[in-house]
Design an enzyme around this catalytic site. Structure first.
Site: not given
Ligand code: PAF
Length: 254
Positions: A29, A32-33, A181-182, A143-144, A149
Site C-alpha cells: 500500500l 494512492g491506496h 504505483s506499487s 483509482g483512475e 481496469q
Molecule cells: O488494481 C489492483 O490492485 C488489482 O488489479 C485488483 C483490482 C486489486 C485486483 O486484483
C-alpha cells in the site's frame, strides 16, 4: 481493526455491518491506496480493504514473483488510518477449483494493456467478481490510474446487474507528477528520476508521434500510447518495470 482471514470470519463480520465500501488491493500500500481509503471513509461509515496478490492476473510468473509484498506494513497503515477490517484471503479460498471459472470480455479487455498482457483482465475481472460476491459491498473504490481496469469493472458490474456502485478516484501523484504505483518501488534511483517524464510528456503539447519519440529518446520502451475515451493512455517500460498512466485530453487529438 479486524483482520479477517477466512470466508466464515468475513461472513460473520459482514452480517453486523450496514452500508459499507470495499477497496480491493494487492497490498504494497502507498499514498494512492490510502487516498482511496480516505475518500471511502469520508463517504461511508464502514470500509473494508482486501489484500490479495491475485496470481491469475499476472501473465508472467517473474512479474508475480517480484511483486512487492509487505503485509505487516500494510496492516499498520490501515490500522493507523482507522479502517474497520481487512480481508486477507489465500488462493485456496478464492479459487476453490483452481482457475476453472473465469470472467471474459471480448472487446476492451483485448486492447491496450490486454493486448500486451494476455489474460490479465480476465484475472482482474474474475477476482473482483469473486470479492464482490463474497463481500456484497454497497460501494467499491478504484483509482483512475488503472483506467482500463476501471472501465472494465464498471461495465462488468452493469452487465451482471450487480448492486454495487463503482466509485472512481483521481490518480494520486508524487510532487513531480509520477503516478503512485506499487511497482515504483522496483525502479532504480536513476529510473525514479526519469519516471516523472512519462506524465510530463503526456500533459505537454504535441501530437502522439512527437510524444512517442520524446519518450523513446529518454529511454522509455513504449507498449502503447493511444487515445481512448477522451484519455491519453500509455504503458511503458523503464528497465524491466512496466509503468502505466493516463490523462484526460477531451477533444485534443480528434
Ligand atoms: O488494481 C489492483 O490492485 C488489482 O488489479 C485488483 C483490482 C486489486 C485486483 O486484483
Amino acid at each position: 481493526m479486524r483482520v479477517l482471514k477466512d470466508i466464515s470470519a468475513l461472513n460473520s463480520w459482514r452480517r453486523n455491518q450496514e452500508e459499507m465500501a470495499l477497496i480491493p488491493t494487492m497490498g504494497a500500500l502507498h499514498a494512492g491506496h490510502m487516498g482511496l481509503v480516505s475518500k471511502a471513509q469520508q463517504a461511508v461509515d464502514t470500509v473494508l480493504v482486501s489484500i490479495f496478490v491475485n496470481p491469475t492476473q499476472f501473465n508472467q510468473s517473474s512479474d508475480l514473483d517480484s511483486y512487492p509484498q509487505d503485509l505487516q506494513s500494510d496492516l499498520t497503515q490501515l490500522d493507523e488510518a482507522g479502517i474497520a477490517a481487512v480481508y486477507v484471503p489465500d488462493y485456496e479460498q478464492l479459487y476453490p477449483h483452481g482457475y476453472r471459472f473465469k470472467i471474459a470480455e471480448n472487446e476492451l479487455s483485448k486492447r491496450f494493456c490486454g493486448a500486451h498482457r494476455p489474460g490479465h483482465f480476465e484475472g482482474v475481472m474474475t477476482v473482483v467478481m469473486k470479492l464482490l460476491q463474497l463481500v456484497r459491498p454497497e460501494y467499491v473504490y478504484f483509482g483512475e490510474k488503472d483506467y482500463q481496469q476501471l472501465q472494465l469493472i464498471k461495465a462488468m458490474v452493469k452487465d451482471f446487474f450487480m448492486p454495487t456502485q463503482v466509485i472512481a478516484c483521481p490518480t494520486v501523484r508524487d510532487k513531480d507528477g509520477l503516478a503512485l504505483s506499487s511497482r515504483n518501488q522496483r525502479l532504480s534511483d536513476a529510473e525514479l528520476n526519469l519516471a516523472p517524464m512519462l506524465y510530463q510528456t503526456l500533459i505537454d503539447d504535441g501530437d502522439l508521434e512527437s510524444k512517442k519519440s520524446r519518450l523513446q529518446s529518454l529511454g522509455f520502451q513504449i507498449d502503447y500510447l493511444e487515445v481512448y475515451d477522451d484519455r491519453l493512455m500509455a504503458a511503458v517500460y523503464l528497465g524491466d518495470v512496466r509503468l502505466i498512466d493516463n490523462v484526460p485530453v477531451a477533444g485534443k487529438f480528434i
